[in-house]
Write an enzyme that holds these catalytic residues in place. Structure first.
Site, PDB file in Angstrom:
ATOM      1  N   VAL A  20      -2.434  -7.608  -5.603  1.00 21.23           N
ATOM      2  CA  VAL A  20      -2.939  -6.443  -6.305  1.00 21.23           C
ATOM      3  C   VAL A  20      -4.174  -5.946  -5.556  1.00 21.23           C
ATOM      4  CG1 VAL A  20      -3.818  -5.533  -8.496  1.00 21.23           C
ATOM      5  CG2 VAL A  20      -2.161  -7.422  -8.502  1.00 21.23           C
ATOM      6  N   CYS A  21      -4.262  -4.640  -5.383  1.00 24.68           N
ATOM      7  CA  CYS A  21      -5.447  -4.026  -4.800  1.00 24.68           C
ATOM      8  C   CYS A  21      -5.742  -4.621  -3.414  1.00 24.68           C
ATOM      9  CB  CYS A  21      -6.608  -4.207  -5.779  1.00 24.68           C
ATOM     10  SG  CYS A  21      -8.055  -3.176  -5.517  1.00 24.68           S
ATOM     11  N   THR A  22      -6.987  -5.049  -3.189  1.00 24.70           N
ATOM     12  CA  THR A  22      -7.367  -5.551  -1.868  1.00 24.70           C
ATOM     13  C   THR A  22      -6.900  -6.975  -1.604  1.00 24.70           C
ATOM     14  OG1 THR A  22      -9.548  -6.174  -2.737  1.00 24.70           O
ATOM     15  CG2 THR A  22      -9.356  -4.019  -1.668  1.00 24.70           C
ATOM     16  N   THR A  47      -2.369  -0.813  -0.868  1.00 27.04           N
ATOM     17  CA  THR A  47      -3.615  -1.412  -1.332  1.00 27.04           C
ATOM     18  C   THR A  47      -4.390  -0.342  -2.079  1.00 27.04           C
ATOM     19  OG1 THR A  47      -5.526  -2.761  -0.648  1.00 27.04           O
ATOM     20  CG2 THR A  47      -4.960  -0.878   0.753  1.00 27.04           C
ATOM     21  N   ALA A  79      -1.057  -1.252  -5.438  1.00 29.41           N
ATOM     22  CA  ALA A  79      -2.259  -0.462  -5.154  1.00 29.41           C
ATOM     23  C   ALA A  79      -3.395  -0.941  -6.072  1.00 29.41           C
ATOM     24  CB  ALA A  79      -1.955   1.016  -5.328  1.00 29.41           C
TER      25      ALA A  79
END
Length: 205
Positions: free
Chosen positions: A112-114, A132, A165
């Site tokens: 998830v995300c970074t 991301t 993202a």
């Protein structure tokens, strides 16, 4: 379609200092709802960290992992959240070695995300499509130019690796995971239970 076969399957959500709260808690809400209300599907979910000690998250919340690395059960799915803590982890040789080890023992890895930046730094995203947080798209591309960066996608499913993202996209990815592992009807049931039906104010569009 699931890449997993046989027995009770376990999903581990990694925690670390300065993890973004919703990156971890969003997937936890979806996946624990699923496993609690539909135990017959044969999945369990747990949290774990390197040392098992309480983790202070990016915005001040403290979460206590259920296991440390040594005591954590084997995983069929790994959820790797993002947050400011990923900056240090993406440059930590020992941690990157651990991430690479997961590739050989965990059939399905998600981020998830970074969290995808750590996967990229460990070499797991080479030649793959991925996404991301929108503010880290350039950094993801710089870490490995072979990655097909998809900044417009909420999540990217590339078989044995799924990347999501930023922040709230982890909820969408987790519902997709339920759909993939237990079917569309089950994902709809879980979505209904948590009443996830986003309607952002018009002035934020």
């Amino acid at each position: 379609m699931s890449v997993l076969t046989g027995g009770v399957k376990r999903i581990g959500i990694l925690l670390f200092p300065r993890v973004e709260e919703l990156d971890a808690v969003g997937p936890w809400e979806i996946l624990s709802c699923w496993t609690k209300y539909f135990p017959g599907d044969g999945f369990e979910v747990f949290t774990f960290s390197a040392d098992g000690e309480p983790v202070e998250c990016a915005k001040g919340m403290t979460i206590s992992p259920q296991h440390d690395f040594g005591a954590a059960p084997g995983r069929d799915v790994l959820v790797y959240p993002g947050g400011r803590g990923t900056r240090a982890l993406a440059q930590d040789p020992g941690h990157l070695a651990w991430v690479r080890e997961q590739r050989g023992t965990t059939p399905l890895i998600t981020s998830v995300c970074t969290g995808s930046l750590v996967l990229a730094a460990a070499g797991l995203l080479a030649g793959r499509p991925a996404t991301t947080h929108w503010r880290s798209v350039d950094r993801l591309a710089a870490l490995d130019p072979t990655i097909e960066v998809r900044p417009g996608d909420r999540y990217v499913d590339d078989g044995d690796i799924i990347t999501a993202a930023g922040v709230s996209a982890g909820i969408d990815m987790s519902l997709h995971l339920v759909q993939r592992l237990a079917g569309t009807q089950r994902a709809r049931e879980v979505r209904r239970i948590v009443q996830y039906d986003p309607e952002p104010p018009a002035d934020t569009e």
